[in-house]
Scaffold this motif. Structure first.
Motif, mmCIF file in Angstrom:
data_model
loop_
_atom_site.group_PDB
_atom_site.id
_atom_site.type_symbol
_atom_site.label_atom_id
_atom_site.label_comp_id
_atom_site.label_asym_id
_atom_site.label_seq_id
_atom_site.Cartn_x
_atom_site.Cartn_y
_atom_site.Cartn_z
ATOM 1 N N VAL A 52 0.928 -1.142 -0.037
ATOM 2 C CA VAL A 52 -0.045 -0.073 -0.134
ATOM 3 C C VAL A 52 0.967 1.427 0.023
ATOM 4 O O VAL A 52 0.343 2.501 -0.184
ATOM 5 C CB VAL A 52 -0.957 0.176 1.096
ATOM 6 N N ALA A 53 2.037 1.125 0.206
ATOM 7 C CA ALA A 53 3.002 2.354 0.319
ATOM 8 C C ALA A 53 4.620 2.147 0.099
ATOM 9 O O ALA A 53 4.813 0.740 0.528
ATOM 10 C CB ALA A 53 2.828 3.055 1.529
ATOM 11 N N TRP A 64 5.699 8.931 0.457
ATOM 12 C CA TRP A 64 6.192 8.128 1.511
ATOM 13 C C TRP A 64 7.495 8.147 1.983
ATOM 14 O O TRP A 64 8.389 8.035 1.201
ATOM 15 C CB TRP A 64 5.629 6.616 1.154
ATOM 16 N N HIS A 65 7.724 8.054 3.251
ATOM 17 C CA HIS A 65 9.006 8.399 4.076
ATOM 18 C C HIS A 65 9.964 7.197 3.859
ATOM 19 O O HIS A 65 9.428 5.987 3.604
ATOM 20 C CB HIS A 65 8.941 8.638 5.353
ATOM 21 N N VAL A 97 -2.098 6.795 6.484
ATOM 22 C CA VAL A 97 -2.713 6.389 5.426
ATOM 23 C C VAL A 97 -4.299 6.093 5.873
ATOM 24 O O VAL A 97 -4.561 5.699 6.722
ATOM 25 C CB VAL A 97 -2.224 5.428 4.910
ATOM 26 N N ARG A 98 -5.129 6.859 5.118
ATOM 27 C CA ARG A 98 -6.601 6.523 5.604
ATOM 28 C C ARG A 98 -7.228 5.726 4.668
ATOM 29 O O ARG A 98 -6.878 6.108 3.421
ATOM 30 C CB ARG A 98 -7.320 7.947 5.483
ATOM 31 N N GLY A 332 11.576 1.167 1.975
ATOM 32 C CA GLY A 332 10.934 0.289 2.610
ATOM 33 C C GLY A 332 9.562 0.068 1.878
ATOM 34 O O GLY A 332 9.249 1.064 1.030
ATOM 35 N N GLN A 333 8.565 -0.698 2.276
ATOM 36 C CA GLN A 333 7.403 -0.893 1.720
ATOM 37 C C GLN A 333 6.295 -1.280 2.971
ATOM 38 O O GLN A 333 6.772 -1.790 3.842
ATOM 39 C CB GLN A 333 7.310 -2.127 0.563
ATOM 40 N N VAL A 334 5.119 -0.830 2.601
ATOM 41 C CA VAL A 334 4.173 -1.250 3.866
ATOM 42 C C VAL A 334 2.966 -2.199 3.113
ATOM 43 O O VAL A 334 2.547 -2.065 2.158
ATOM 44 C CB VAL A 334 3.234 0.148 4.365
ATOM 45 N N PHE A 335 3.079 -3.394 3.649
ATOM 46 C CA PHE A 335 2.230 -4.444 3.417
ATOM 47 C C PHE A 335 0.888 -4.462 4.100
ATOM 48 O O PHE A 335 0.864 -4.164 5.325
ATOM 49 C CB PHE A 335 3.080 -5.744 3.566
#
Length: 344
Positions: A52-53, A64-65, A97-98, A332-335
């Motif tokens: 998602v990011a 995204w940071h 993130v909303r 990085g990534q957000v899963f």
């Protein structure tokens, strides 16, 4: 050193750590892992994942940071919000993130800027995010996940190398860990519960009691040395409270500790847990009898770190970040993982 992260999502699951000598391979509740998907994520039957990011890329208009780390989820009407820290020197902070009720992304925005090495933190019962700086005289910032109010430093919670925090509404206290080889375990008792502006910072002592830290701002002497008989813990990190017991990890000796606020007792703790592991780049399930089984695994990410695990308010989606260091910056990534998680 394998870094591990502690998490609990209501009555759904717990994520944490366990001493390596007590665990053994066994069957998990979700079955074996299927082959990895296009993003390299292997999950059991019935589960699915997505990214998602990504660091350096736009999410609903927000870049995204780097170095995504500690995180938490918050309710937002029929949807929810995921908050993520940035463990970046001088340019840390946190972003959110909303999500809409169907899981689509509605917005993304910063909730904290101008801080340094925001590694971990914790959610409060009044739906704010406590973002902690992992610097020598680090601060705790209270942030608004909904993006309506500016973040505020809570200096009464101490100036030290913060790990994470956990709130105890019953005893009206906030527990804090310290990421030092001779760190301490603290609690902050606000003057008025729900307002962290003022209060007393206390440290756990060898007798099992608490003593107030004379100077939380530590202008000359570090907080961990201000109380002579303070207990020492080897690099405190993740922290979580459930059923009146505060559990926290120490990465220096690969342990989980639990403090029972009713009995005023601390001891080593084991299972049942979900464990976010860096060395294996996977999330494992550890049962009460110490059996370990993989729940999620990232392929082709050797040397990556997993962090920021958090469940959506309904317990149906698990979020976590994967990051790998390179050229001094951790991309990085957000899963997001969704599926038939057990509901307690």
């Amino acid at each position: 050193m394998v870094r591990r992260t502690l998490l609990h999502a209501g009555a759904v699951v717990t994520v944490g750590t366990i001493s390596q000598g007590t665990a053994h391979a066994g069957a998990g509740p979700y079955g074996p892992l299927l082959p990895a998907d296009a993003d390299g994520l292997a999950l059991p039957q019935g589960f699915s994942g997505r990214i998602v990011a990504r660091s350096g890329r736009k999410v609903a208009g927000l870049t995204w940071h780097a170095a995504p780390d500690g995180g938490a989820c918050f309710p937002d009407g029929s949807g929810w919000i995921y908050v993520s820290n940035a463990e970046v020197p001088l340019l840390g902070g946190a972003a959110a993130v909303r999500f809409r009720a169907d899981g689509s992304i509605a917005a993304a925005y910063r909730i904290l800027s101008g801080t340094s090495l925001n590694r971990a933190g914790g959610a409060t019962p009044w739906h704010t995010w406590l973002s902690c700086e992992a610097t020598e005289r680090g601060r705790v910032f209270e942030c608004d996940p909904y993006g309506e109010r500016a973040a505020r430093p809570r200096l009464g919670m101490g100036r030290f190398r913060h790990g994470a925090v956990a709130c105890d509404p019953e005893r009206e206290a906030v527990y804090l860990t310290e990421d030092e080889p001779d760190g301490c375990f603290y609690r902050f008792r606000p003057r008025d519960w729900g307002d962290l502006t003022e209060g007393a910072l206390e440290v756990l002592t060898g007798g099992g009691g608490w003593r107030e830290v004379p100077h939380p701002a530590a202008p000359s002497e570090p907080t961990r040395y201000q109380v002579r008989d303070a207990l020492r813990f080897n690099r405190g990190r993740a922290c979580h409270l459930a059923d009146g017991v505060c559990s926290f990890t120490t990465r220096g000796d690969d342990q989980v500790w639990s403090y029972d606020g009713a009995l005023h007792r601390h001891e080593a703790m084991h299972g049942p847990l979900f464990v976010a592991q860096d060395g294996a780049v996977e999330i494992d399930v550890i049962t009460r009898d110490g059996a370990v089984a993989p729940f999620a695994r990232l392929a082709g990410r050797r040397g990556a770190e997993l962090s920021g695990p958090a469940f959506s308010p309904d317990g149906g989606r698990l979020y976590f970040s994967s990051r790998r260091r390179g050229s001094g910056v951790a991309a990085g990534q957000v899963f997001e993982v969704s599926g038939p998680f057990e509901r307690g």
